[in-house]
Motif scaffolding. Structure first.
Motif, mmCIF file in Angstrom:
data_model
loop_
_atom_site.group_PDB
_atom_site.id
_atom_site.type_symbol
_atom_site.label_atom_id
_atom_site.label_comp_id
_atom_site.label_asym_id
_atom_site.label_seq_id
_atom_site.Cartn_x
_atom_site.Cartn_y
_atom_site.Cartn_z
ATOM 1 N N LEU A 64 0.829 -1.209 0.000
ATOM 2 C CA LEU A 64 0.000 0.000 0.000
ATOM 3 C C LEU A 64 0.863 1.258 0.000
ATOM 4 C CD1 LEU A 64 -2.758 -1.036 2.585
ATOM 5 C CD2 LEU A 64 -3.065 -0.735 0.134
ATOM 6 N N ILE A 65 1.934 1.244 0.762
ATOM 7 C CA ILE A 65 2.838 2.404 0.801
ATOM 8 C C ILE A 65 3.471 2.629 -0.572
ATOM 9 C CG2 ILE A 65 5.056 3.208 1.735
ATOM 10 C CD1 ILE A 65 4.213 1.861 4.407
ATOM 11 N N LEU A 66 3.923 1.544 -1.201
ATOM 12 C CA LEU A 66 4.530 1.649 -2.533
ATOM 13 C C LEU A 66 3.521 2.151 -3.563
ATOM 14 C CD1 LEU A 66 6.938 1.156 -4.437
ATOM 15 C CD2 LEU A 66 6.134 -1.200 -4.698
ATOM 16 N N MET A 67 2.297 1.592 -3.539
ATOM 17 C CA MET A 67 1.265 2.012 -4.492
ATOM 18 C C MET A 67 0.890 3.480 -4.287
ATOM 19 S SD MET A 67 0.591 -0.382 -6.613
ATOM 20 C CE MET A 67 2.331 -0.818 -6.510
ATOM 21 N N GLY A 68 0.883 3.921 -3.044
ATOM 22 C CA GLY A 68 0.565 5.323 -2.759
ATOM 23 C C GLY A 68 1.610 6.263 -3.337
ATOM 24 N N ILE A 69 2.878 5.899 -3.169
ATOM 25 C CA ILE A 69 3.972 6.736 -3.705
ATOM 26 C C ILE A 69 3.925 6.764 -5.232
ATOM 27 C CG2 ILE A 69 6.485 6.916 -3.929
ATOM 28 C CD1 ILE A 69 6.656 5.694 -1.082
ATOM 29 N N LEU A 70 3.754 5.588 -5.846
ATOM 30 C CA LEU A 70 3.694 5.513 -7.312
ATOM 31 C C LEU A 70 2.485 6.269 -7.859
ATOM 32 C CD1 LEU A 70 4.706 1.786 -8.009
ATOM 33 C CD2 LEU A 70 6.074 3.826 -8.410
ATOM 34 N N SER A 71 1.353 6.184 -7.157
ATOM 35 C CA SER A 71 0.144 6.876 -7.601
ATOM 36 C C SER A 71 0.360 8.386 -7.614
ATOM 37 C CB SER A 71 -1.030 6.523 -6.685
ATOM 38 O OG SER A 71 -2.204 7.192 -7.083
ATOM 39 N N CYS A 72 1.002 8.905 -6.589
ATOM 40 C CA CYS A 72 1.295 10.348 -6.545
ATOM 41 C C CYS A 72 2.209 10.749 -7.699
ATOM 42 C CB CYS A 72 1.936 10.706 -5.206
ATOM 43 S SG CYS A 72 0.828 10.565 -3.794
ATOM 44 N N ALA A 73 3.243 9.928 -7.949
ATOM 45 C CA ALA A 73 4.204 10.242 -9.012
ATOM 46 C C ALA A 73 3.551 10.167 -10.397
ATOM 47 C CB ALA A 73 5.394 9.290 -8.937
ATOM 48 N N PHE A 74 2.820 9.066 -10.665
ATOM 49 C CA PHE A 74 2.195 8.870 -11.979
ATOM 50 C C PHE A 74 1.151 9.949 -12.267
ATOM 51 C CE2 PHE A 74 4.054 4.656 -12.004
ATOM 52 C CZ PHE A 74 4.199 4.386 -13.357
ATOM 53 N N ASN A 75 0.306 10.225 -11.287
ATOM 54 C CA ASN A 75 -0.779 11.178 -11.525
ATOM 55 C C ASN A 75 -0.302 12.621 -11.543
ATOM 56 O OD1 ASN A 75 -3.349 9.513 -11.630
ATOM 57 N ND2 ASN A 75 -2.452 8.759 -9.732
ATOM 58 N N GLY A 76 0.738 12.928 -10.791
ATOM 59 C CA GLY A 76 1.329 14.258 -10.878
ATOM 60 C C GLY A 76 1.908 14.510 -12.267
ATOM 61 N N PHE A 77 2.584 13.480 -12.819
ATOM 62 C CA PHE A 77 3.142 13.573 -14.170
ATOM 63 C C PHE A 77 2.028 13.698 -15.212
ATOM 64 C CE2 PHE A 77 4.941 11.477 -18.012
ATOM 65 C CZ PHE A 77 5.993 12.370 -18.246
ATOM 66 N N ALA A 78 0.955 12.905 -15.056
ATOM 67 C CA ALA A 78 -0.173 12.958 -15.996
ATOM 68 C C ALA A 78 -0.877 14.313 -15.928
ATOM 69 C CB ALA A 78 -1.157 11.841 -15.685
ATOM 70 N N GLY A 79 -0.971 14.888 -14.742
ATOM 71 C CA GLY A 79 -1.571 16.216 -14.605
ATOM 72 C C GLY A 79 -0.803 17.264 -15.379
ATOM 73 N N LYS A 80 0.532 17.156 -15.345
ATOM 74 C CA LYS A 80 1.374 18.089 -16.106
ATOM 75 C C LYS A 80 1.144 17.920 -17.609
ATOM 76 C CE LYS A 80 4.865 20.844 -17.050
ATOM 77 N NZ LYS A 80 4.674 22.317 -16.991
ATOM 78 N N ILE A 81 1.019 16.670 -18.073
ATOM 79 C CA ILE A 81 0.764 16.408 -19.494
ATOM 80 C C ILE A 81 -0.576 17.006 -19.917
ATOM 81 C CG2 ILE A 81 0.303 14.594 -21.194
ATOM 82 C CD1 ILE A 81 2.297 12.826 -19.699
ATOM 83 N N CYS A 82 -1.608 16.789 -19.107
ATOM 84 C CA CYS A 82 -2.942 17.310 -19.440
ATOM 85 C C CYS A 82 -2.951 18.838 -19.469
ATOM 86 C CB CYS A 82 -3.970 16.805 -18.434
ATOM 87 S SG CYS A 82 -4.232 15.025 -18.512
ATOM 88 N N TYR A 83 -2.201 19.442 -18.551
ATOM 89 C CA TYR A 83 -2.124 20.909 -18.535
ATOM 90 C C TYR A 83 -1.419 21.438 -19.786
ATOM 91 C CZ TYR A 83 -1.124 25.613 -16.835
ATOM 92 O OH TYR A 83 -1.047 26.980 -16.706
ATOM 93 N N ASP A 84 -0.326 20.772 -20.177
ATOM 94 C CA ASP A 84 0.431 21.209 -21.361
ATOM 95 C C ASP A 84 -0.289 20.888 -22.667
ATOM 96 O OD1 ASP A 84 2.381 22.229 -19.769
ATOM 97 O OD2 ASP A 84 3.816 20.588 -20.070
ATOM 98 N N SER A 85 -1.241 19.957 -22.638
ATOM 99 C CA SER A 85 -1.936 19.595 -23.873
ATOM 100 C C SER A 85 -2.818 20.733 -24.394
ATOM 101 C CB SER A 85 -2.792 18.341 -23.648
ATOM 102 O OG SER A 85 -3.842 18.619 -22.738
ATOM 103 N N LEU A 86 -3.093 21.718 -23.546
ATOM 104 C CA LEU A 86 -3.873 22.876 -23.990
ATOM 105 C C LEU A 86 -3.059 23.768 -24.919
ATOM 106 C CD1 LEU A 86 -5.527 23.745 -20.543
ATOM 107 C CD2 LEU A 86 -6.605 22.603 -22.470
ATOM 108 N N ASP A 87 -1.737 23.637 -24.837
ATOM 109 C CA ASP A 87 -0.847 24.418 -25.707
ATOM 110 C C ASP A 87 -0.121 23.451 -26.641
ATOM 111 O OD1 ASP A 87 0.965 26.065 -26.906
ATOM 112 O OD2 ASP A 87 1.817 26.870 -25.049
ATOM 113 N N PRO A 88 -0.400 23.493 -27.971
ATOM 114 C CA PRO A 88 0.225 22.548 -28.914
ATOM 115 C C PRO A 88 1.749 22.569 -28.876
ATOM 116 C CG PRO A 88 -1.574 23.732 -29.976
ATOM 117 C CD PRO A 88 -1.365 24.373 -28.642
#
Length: 354
Positions: A64-88
């Motif tokens: 659970l601790i490992l999954m929590g850390i990975l979830s924060c890392a993966f979703n933080g990275f995906a959030g950055k991608i989604c934010y940048d996708s507004l600008d080609p």
């Protein structure tokens, strides 16, 4: 035919990107929640590590601790991608990384689902480790003067009081071990001598239990000693009267406590997995809708997004063919290396002319 094909215009793509950005940050908080649950469970297990036989039970909190850390890392990275996708212009640098990232997300979601199942299936392993750990702990109850074991009496007493339990499987477990230290026995007493001589291992066994087994809610004073001797107590029948001792064994009490906790955590992790799956599907739609734009200079043009470019059947077939090609390629390379080795191993024949 593509799986789950959806048409997008500029407005829909922007809404999808903004929605995914928000969902990813919710997923980061969900990852923090999973990490916190794992940390809490690990602390709870460590509190009673003295009555557990091995460390297998820590697999769940560590996961659970490992999954929590990975979830924060993966979703933080995906959030950055989604934010940048507004600008080609900004999104262009993420394009080569999206496919590998989505593949990692797929395996990550498989791991989350596996951890959720483990939370529900660890009951058997936990039961065995508690049974053996409690059995060993009860044996060391009397060793209050032995370094490394002097704390065991307090641990067992506090456990029985807190969980309202007695023994491993029940109060009769105390009848089978010597839980009174030799320093508190009068070896000149005939009763003590007879009890020790009557036992093969020379132990002082009594039909009594520690004080922590007593139920304070009982109206009768605790019958702690000579529990099975009806004549030793006034108006008392061991067979019919409800004893003023805790009936439930500590193994059952602890197992119920930890298994219910793990089941609740498993349900939460399953909800997080469903949320993560929806985020991954949305990210895949955003990725394909941006890639399928026919005219990059016209951002308002329509495009299509999909989960799989072909149907499930066709995708599975193509994946199998790719694996076969990789296998054949490795086999050809191995055969070529073998042939080269054989040629190198041959020595040229030398003829001598006399």
């Amino acid at each position: 035919m593509a799986l789950l094909k959806v048409k997008f215009n500029q407005k829909k793509r922007v809404k999808l990107a903004q929605g995914l950005w928000l969902m990813n940050w919710f997923s980061v908080f969900a990852g923090i929640l999973v990490f916190s649950m794992g940390l809490f469970l690990k602390i709870e297990l460590r509190k009673r590590s003295e009555v557990m036989d091995n460390s297998e039970s820590h697999f769940v909190p560590n996961s659970l601790i490992l999954m929590g850390i990975l979830s924060c890392a993966f979703n933080g990275f995906a959030g950055k991608i989604c934010y940048d996708s507004l600008d080609p212009a900004k999104f262009a640098k993420w394009k080569p990384l999206l496919k590998p990232y989505l593949a990692l997300c797929f395996f990550f979601n498989i791991l989350i689902f596996f951890v959720a199942l483990i939370c529900f299936l660890m009951r058997g392993s936990l039961e065995s480790t508690l049974a053996q750990g409690l059995k060993n702990g009860m044996k060391f109850y009397r060793d209050t003067d032995t370094p490394g074991r002097c704390f065991m009496k307090k641990t067992i007493d506090m456990l029985q009081i807190e969980f309202k339990c007695c023994g491993n499987n029940g109060f009769k477990d105390w009848f089978e071990i010597q839980w009174i230290s030799n320093r508190y026995l009068d070896f000149s007493s005939k009763e003590v001598k007879d009890r020790i001589k009557s036992n093969v291992d020379g132990r002082y066994l009594v039909d009594g239990v520690p004080f922590s087994c007593c139920n304070p809610s009982s109206p009768r004073p605790c019958i702690q000693y000579q529990v099975t001797n009806n004549s030793a107590h006034y108006s008392y029948d061991y067979q019919t009267e409800e004893l003023n001792l805790w009936r439930r064994g500590c193994r059952e009490a602890l197992l119920h406590y930890y298994s219910s906790m793990m089941s609740s955590m498993g349900a939460v992790v399953l909800l997080v997995w469903l949320f993560e799956m929806s985020v991954m599907v949305g990210l895949r739609l955003l990725h394909t809708s941006l890639e399928s734009i026919t005219n990059p200079e016209d951002p308002e043009c329509e495009s299509e997004g999909w989960i799989l470019e072909n149907s499930l059947k066709d995708t599975f077939k193509s994946a199998l063919e790719s694996l076969k090609k990789i296998g054949k390629f490795n086999q050809v390379e191995a055969d070529a290396e073998g042939a080269e080795g054989e040629e190198g191993g041959k020595t040229p024949a030398i003829t001598t002319v006399s």
